[in-house]
Design an enzyme around this catalytic site. Sequence first.
Site, PDB file in Angstrom:
ATOM      1  N   ASP A  95       0.927  -1.034  -0.327  1.00  0.00           N
ATOM      2  CA  ASP A  95       0.240  -0.274   0.460  1.00  0.00           C
ATOM      3  C   ASP A  95       1.162   1.470  -0.119  1.00  0.00           C
ATOM      4  O   ASP A  95       2.485   1.332   0.142  1.00  0.00           O
ATOM      5  CB  ASP A  95      -0.843  -0.069   1.250  1.00  0.00           C
ATOM      6  CG  ASP A  95      -2.301   1.136   0.861  1.00  0.00           C
ATOM      7  OD1 ASP A  95      -2.339   1.235   0.335  1.00  0.00           O
ATOM      8  OD2 ASP A  95      -2.381   1.296   1.969  1.00  0.00           O
ATOM      9  N   SER A  96       0.456   2.590  -0.598  1.00  0.00           N
ATOM     10  CA  SER A  96       1.533   3.585  -0.278  1.00  0.00           C
ATOM     11  C   SER A  96       1.797   4.121   0.268  1.00  0.00           C
ATOM     12  O   SER A  96       2.566   5.398   0.143  1.00  0.00           O
ATOM     13  CB  SER A  96       0.166   4.346  -2.075  1.00  0.00           C
ATOM     14  OG  SER A  96      -0.822   4.216  -1.489  1.00  0.00           O
ATOM     15  N   ASP A 269      -8.083  -7.024   1.343  1.00  0.00           N
ATOM     16  CA  ASP A 269      -6.963  -7.527   2.099  1.00  0.00           C
ATOM     17  C   ASP A 269      -8.150  -6.999   4.031  1.00  0.00           C
ATOM     18  O   ASP A 269      -7.904  -6.104   3.081  1.00  0.00           O
ATOM     19  CB  ASP A 269      -5.837  -6.136   1.943  1.00  0.00           C
ATOM     20  CG  ASP A 269      -6.146  -5.447   2.210  1.00  0.00           C
ATOM     21  OD1 ASP A 269      -6.522  -4.618   0.971  1.00  0.00           O
ATOM     22  OD2 ASP A 269      -5.799  -4.135   3.354  1.00  0.00           O
ATOM     23  N   CYS A 307     -12.536 -27.046  11.773  1.00  0.00           N
ATOM     24  CA  CYS A 307     -11.099 -26.395  10.501  1.00  0.00           C
ATOM     25  C   CYS A 307     -10.370 -27.791  11.155  1.00  0.00           C
ATOM     26  O   CYS A 307     -10.345 -28.158  12.459  1.00  0.00           O
ATOM     27  CB  CYS A 307     -11.298 -25.087  11.839  1.00  0.00           C
ATOM     28  SG  CYS A 307      -9.490 -24.248  10.548  1.00  0.00           S
ATOM     29  N   CYS A 309      -6.990 -26.554  11.064  1.00  0.00           N
ATOM     30  CA  CYS A 309      -5.208 -25.556  10.639  1.00  0.00           C
ATOM     31  C   CYS A 309      -5.236 -26.441  12.240  1.00  0.00           C
ATOM     32  O   CYS A 309      -5.220 -27.096  13.306  1.00  0.00           O
ATOM     33  CB  CYS A 309      -5.901 -24.296  11.040  1.00  0.00           C
ATOM     34  SG  CYS A 309      -6.652 -23.512  13.074  1.00  0.00           S
ATOM     35  N   CYS A 312      -6.378 -25.477  15.230  1.00  0.00           N
ATOM     36  CA  CYS A 312      -7.998 -26.082  15.813  1.00  0.00           C
ATOM     37  C   CYS A 312      -7.675 -28.274  16.369  1.00  0.00           C
ATOM     38  O   CYS A 312      -8.024 -28.167  16.984  1.00  0.00           O
ATOM     39  CB  CYS A 312      -8.871 -26.358  14.757  1.00  0.00           C
ATOM     40  SG  CYS A 312      -9.780 -24.437  14.945  1.00  0.00           S
ATOM     41  N   HIS A 338      -5.293 -19.075  13.011  1.00  0.00           N
ATOM     42  CA  HIS A 338      -6.424 -19.944  13.250  1.00  0.00           C
ATOM     43  C   HIS A 338      -7.519 -18.741  12.121  1.00  0.00           C
ATOM     44  O   HIS A 338      -7.975 -19.154  11.283  1.00  0.00           O
ATOM     45  CB  HIS A 338      -7.382 -20.261  14.267  1.00  0.00           C
ATOM     46  CG  HIS A 338      -8.659 -20.250  13.345  1.00  0.00           C
ATOM     47  ND1 HIS A 338      -9.180 -21.685  13.095  1.00  0.00           N
ATOM     48  CD2 HIS A 338      -9.981 -19.958  13.555  1.00  0.00           C
ATOM     49  CE1 HIS A 338     -10.934 -21.467  12.958  1.00  0.00           C
ATOM     50  NE2 HIS A 338     -10.506 -20.214  13.394  1.00  0.00           N
TER      51      HIS A 338
END
Length: 373
Positions: A95-96, A269, A307, A309, A312, A338
């Site tokens: 980002d700028s 984002d 989940c 992940c 989890c 997560h």
Amino acid sequence: MKHAVTYELIKMDKETGARRGRLHTPHGAVETPVFMPVGTAGTVKAVKPESLKEIGAQILLSNTYHLYLRPGHELIREAGGLHRFMNWDRAILTDSGGFQVFSLGDLRKITEEGVRFRSHIDGSGHMLTPERSVEIQQALGSDIMMAFDECAPYPADRHYVRQSLERTTRWLHRCKAAHENPEAQSLFGIMQGGMYRDLRAESAKAIVDLDLPGYAIGGLSVGEPKELMLEVLDGCVALLPTDKPRYLMGVGTPDYLFEGVERGVDMFDCVLPTRIARNGTAMTSGGKVVIRNARYQRDFSPLDPHCDCYTCKNYSRAYLRHLFKANEILSAMLLSEHNLHFLTKMMENIRKAIEEDRFSQYKRDFYNAYGPF
RNA sequence: UCCAAGGUAGCUCAAUGGUGGAGCACUCGGCUGUUAACCGAUAGGUUGUGGGUUCGAGCCCCACCCUUGGAG
């Protein structure tokens, strides 16, 4: 001229505006629609790059303003660029500093030339201009550079928004002029115009005229009601070309992601998944779980039973709550991992659903399981 | 046993004799291109006990109880 980043449209959803695509970047392909985790200061807070890869993150966002102030873009150039500096060999979007024009309201002054900031770190004065922002982003070596813009606040009156977006357009021309190597890095333009439909149209026309490799929708999700946001977004997407990626900046709740995808947005984002993780909240298939709540004190089940992940698979809600209450750093690590996994997986499912022409069905199922946002 | 300093919210402590507060903890809420491991809100009190002085006492006086330190 060959752009560093190109967009390949793979498939359109039959019922909605959702589309399945692919971004080709100097650091590999990015399957879209995609969610980009935010690593403001050259790190996704509390998450190792290795974990990000495991999760399936394809592209990260980092920040011009923050890296310029600390450690300094010249140092990062010296380190061989941001990819090498932070040990991330997949794509990076920077980002700028435009959002800091909005978020550091009290610490900056806007002029035609650019924005004068007082550092939030030590109070020192700095000038960020379109040229300077591009110069910094070139030193960082991101795959996608964002134009230096002003993200206007909400609410803002029509007169202010018009002045602001016209200045942002002039700044975009200066960004493009300062951009040295479009074959190594791509510059995306940013549409502004607040909540005013006609101003959005003006902004869109102005930026699309520059034939850039990608376009972002900025100035949304800044506090306006959801209905208004979606209404404005409807208009915005229609103004953008179909052969270029569309990026809705700063959006990250599951419902907004679905709504964005449905309207034809390709990139998102947001700091939300990592920020709320550090503040004790998780997104799960059953909805939001505020893990710090007393009701989870003796809940020895996983955070999200659906989940797979790392968090989890290995830890209970009771343990995660304990870590948070005890102010242990592992709490931020496990919850961040997560939440990013959750959104990344969700986007993966969305892509698959689009491929199989069942996006609407997937959206319905997801909403039913998630409950109120 | 004597001397000293203390006993105020769960904890650490504020409060000229004039409406008992703060920080932390607890409980809950918020967080959307990161100034954010942050911000906000609710709740929580017979001021150790019993007397006394006073228009009015957390504060002054008396007795007792308890804590800490010192002396013996």
